[in-house]
Design a protein around this motif. Structure first.
Motif, PDB file in Angstrom:
ATOM      1  N   ALA A 124      -1.993   9.076  -4.099  1.00 30.99           N
ATOM      2  CA  ALA A 124      -0.872   7.899  -4.357  1.00 30.99           C
ATOM      3  C   ALA A 124      -0.109   7.808  -2.932  1.00 30.99           C
ATOM      4  O   ALA A 124       0.847   7.679  -3.477  1.00 30.99           O
ATOM      5  N   LYS A 125      -0.373   8.479  -2.191  1.00 33.45           N
ATOM      6  CA  LYS A 125       0.089   8.572  -1.052  1.00 33.45           C
ATOM      7  C   LYS A 125       0.521   7.104   0.103  1.00 33.45           C
ATOM      8  O   LYS A 125      -0.071   7.247   1.038  1.00 33.45           O
ATOM      9  N   PHE A 126       0.984   6.770  -0.323  1.00 32.51           N
ATOM     10  CA  PHE A 126       1.089   4.886   0.612  1.00 32.51           C
ATOM     11  C   PHE A 126       1.964   4.696   0.745  1.00 32.51           C
ATOM     12  O   PHE A 126       3.531   4.075   0.460  1.00 32.51           O
ATOM     13  N   THR A 127       2.059   5.157   1.994  1.00 33.49           N
ATOM     14  CA  THR A 127       3.022   4.987   2.657  1.00 33.49           C
ATOM     15  C   THR A 127       3.127   4.612   4.318  1.00 33.49           C
ATOM     16  O   THR A 127       1.968   4.162   4.433  1.00 33.49           O
ATOM     17  N   LEU A 128       3.968   3.336   4.900  1.00 32.91           N
ATOM     18  CA  LEU A 128       3.732   2.681   6.460  1.00 32.91           C
ATOM     19  C   LEU A 128       3.125   4.424   7.795  1.00 32.91           C
ATOM     20  O   LEU A 128       2.300   3.705   8.297  1.00 32.91           O
ATOM     21  N   ALA A 129       3.972   5.094   6.823  1.00 29.40           N
ATOM     22  CA  ALA A 129       3.954   6.224   8.851  1.00 29.40           C
ATOM     23  C   ALA A 129       2.018   7.277   8.739  1.00 29.40           C
ATOM     24  O   ALA A 129       1.822   7.345   9.024  1.00 29.40           O
ATOM     25  N   GLU A 130       1.749   7.048   6.843  1.00 30.08           N
ATOM     26  CA  GLU A 130       0.756   7.689   6.589  1.00 30.08           C
ATOM     27  C   GLU A 130      -0.209   6.678   7.097  1.00 30.08           C
ATOM     28  O   GLU A 130      -1.442   7.044   8.223  1.00 30.08           O
ATOM     29  N   ALA A 177      -4.559   0.241   4.028  1.00 24.77           N
ATOM     30  CA  ALA A 177      -3.875  -0.263   4.853  1.00 24.77           C
ATOM     31  C   ALA A 177      -3.293  -2.042   2.708  1.00 24.77           C
ATOM     32  O   ALA A 177      -2.125  -2.018   3.063  1.00 24.77           O
ATOM     33  N   GLU A 178      -4.641  -2.556   2.391  1.00 17.30           N
ATOM     34  CA  GLU A 178      -3.765  -3.346   1.085  1.00 17.30           C
ATOM     35  C   GLU A 178      -3.242  -2.488   0.040  1.00 17.30           C
ATOM     36  O   GLU A 178      -2.531  -2.901  -0.342  1.00 17.30           O
ATOM     37  N   ARG A 179      -4.272  -1.218  -0.020  1.00 17.65           N
ATOM     38  CA  ARG A 179      -3.219  -0.004  -0.703  1.00 17.65           C
ATOM     39  C   ARG A 179      -0.942  -0.068  -0.451  1.00 17.65           C
ATOM     40  O   ARG A 179      -1.401  -0.162  -1.424  1.00 17.65           O
ATOM     41  N   VAL A 180      -1.147   0.345   0.678  1.00 20.07           N
ATOM     42  CA  VAL A 180      -0.267   0.402   1.120  1.00 20.07           C
ATOM     43  C   VAL A 180       0.696  -0.805   0.747  1.00 20.07           C
ATOM     44  O   VAL A 180       1.967  -0.108   0.030  1.00 20.07           O
ATOM     45  N   PHE A 181       0.092  -1.969   1.417  1.00 14.67           N
ATOM     46  CA  PHE A 181       1.251  -2.723   1.218  1.00 14.67           C
ATOM     47  C   PHE A 181       1.120  -3.018  -0.445  1.00 14.67           C
ATOM     48  O   PHE A 181       3.116  -3.794  -0.800  1.00 14.67           O
ATOM     49  N   ALA A 182       0.516  -3.029  -0.846  1.00 17.63           N
ATOM     50  CA  ALA A 182       0.458  -3.983  -2.463  1.00 17.63           C
ATOM     51  C   ALA A 182       1.658  -2.896  -3.146  1.00 17.63           C
ATOM     52  O   ALA A 182       2.649  -3.125  -3.976  1.00 17.63           O
ATOM     53  N   ALA A 183       1.348  -1.245  -3.149  1.00 21.49           N
ATOM     54  CA  ALA A 183       2.973   0.004  -3.524  1.00 21.49           C
ATOM     55  C   ALA A 183       4.294  -0.869  -2.352  1.00 21.49           C
ATOM     56  O   ALA A 183       4.756  -0.833  -4.048  1.00 21.49           O
ATOM     57  N   LEU A 184       4.059  -1.149  -1.745  1.00 27.57           N
ATOM     58  CA  LEU A 184       5.396  -1.436  -1.243  1.00 27.57           C
ATOM     59  C   LEU A 184       5.834  -2.740  -1.504  1.00 27.57           C
ATOM     60  O   LEU A 184       6.938  -2.530  -1.414  1.00 27.57           O
TER      61      LEU A 184
END
Length: 276
Positions: A124-130, A177-184
């Protein structure tokens, strides 16, 4: 110097480079070798390279010749073909085998990319940097696929598999990418606890366990504080009653008879003393 030869039955013509670069300094020889490897030239021996005579290799050949001359070396380019059909087929097979090795390396890197994405999703490493790092890796795969396609003149068997694998990498990156934006975009109440961080119910003790109840942790007024009757002396005990601690007016003050001196004895008048 450029030579020519008769075309083979396969119709493929080749550019053969014979390059000689001074041994020292070695950086010049390495620079020429890297340039020829970069364009996919086929090594036929020490200092001898071959590529199909097609425009895609023209710029790379020109750079290799320039590097050789700059290093004070010598280079000869020849337009050639096999003496017979068998020779032409052999050159083609060798060149295609080199491209197959390139495609195999590309497929291996696609697998590493997909494994990396799966790991980030698992933890669950959902960051923009990653996400930015993964998108850069995907862009590198795209450029590599483009360069391999350009130099694979005869079409290696791995081309189709590599193209499909790249599409899979693109889809996996889009999913990440979708998972990252959903988490943010989640509000704190809806955000699930990250793996490795205990949930509030697990990591924090309940109020009944971690904190003492008012009856346990704090002394009740009757226990912790002395009641007025216990902690403070009663007026009868701490203070002396007027009868005990202070003298009464009769005891502390002298009576008129005691405090004043007794009157002096009356002296006799002069007449009295002379009559005596």
């Amino acid at each position: 110097m450029t030579g020519s030869g008769s075309g083979s039955s396969s119709g493929t013509r080749w550019i053969v480079l014979v390059v000689k670069v001074p041994a020292e300094p070695s950086r010049h020889r390495v620079a020429v070798w890297r340039e020829l490897r970069k364009i996919g030239a086929l090594s036929l021996g020490q200092g001898v390279w071959a590529v199909p005579d097609v425009p895609v290799f023209g710029a790379g050949i020109a750079r290799a010749l320039e590097l050789t001359e700059r290093a004070g070396g010598e280079a000869v380019s020849l337009a050639a073909s096999g003496r017979g059909a068998q020779d032409g087929r052999r050159l083609r097979e060798m060149f295609t085998a080199a491209r197959s090795a390139d495609w195999a390396e590309f497929l291996a890197d696609c697998g590493k990319f997909e494994a990396e994405l799966a790991k980030e999703i698992r933890i669950a490493k959902f960051t923009l940097a990653e996400l930015e790092e993964e998108e850069q890796s995907l862009e590198r795969l795209r450029r590599w696929h483009r360069d391999l396609t350009a130099r694979d003149v005869f079409g290696a068997p791995e081309v189709s598999a590599a193209t499909e694998r790249l599409k899979g990498c693109v889809a996996a990156c889009e999913d990440y990418a979708e998972r990252v934006f959903a988490a943010l975009h989640q509000v704190p109440e809806q955000r699930a606890p990250e793996e490795g961080r205990p949930a509030p119910e697990e990591g924090r003790p309940a109020p009944e366990e971690g904190r003492s109840a008012p009856e346990e942790g704090r002394s009740a007024p009757e226990e912790g504080r002395s009641a007025p009757e216990e902690g403070r002396p009663a007026p009868e005990e701490g203070r002396s009653a007027p009868e005990q601690g202070r003298p009464t007016p009769e005891e502390g003050r002298p009576t008129p008879e005691e405090g004043k001196p007794a009157p002096e004895k009356r002296r006799p008048a002069p007449g009295e003393e002379s009559g005596r």
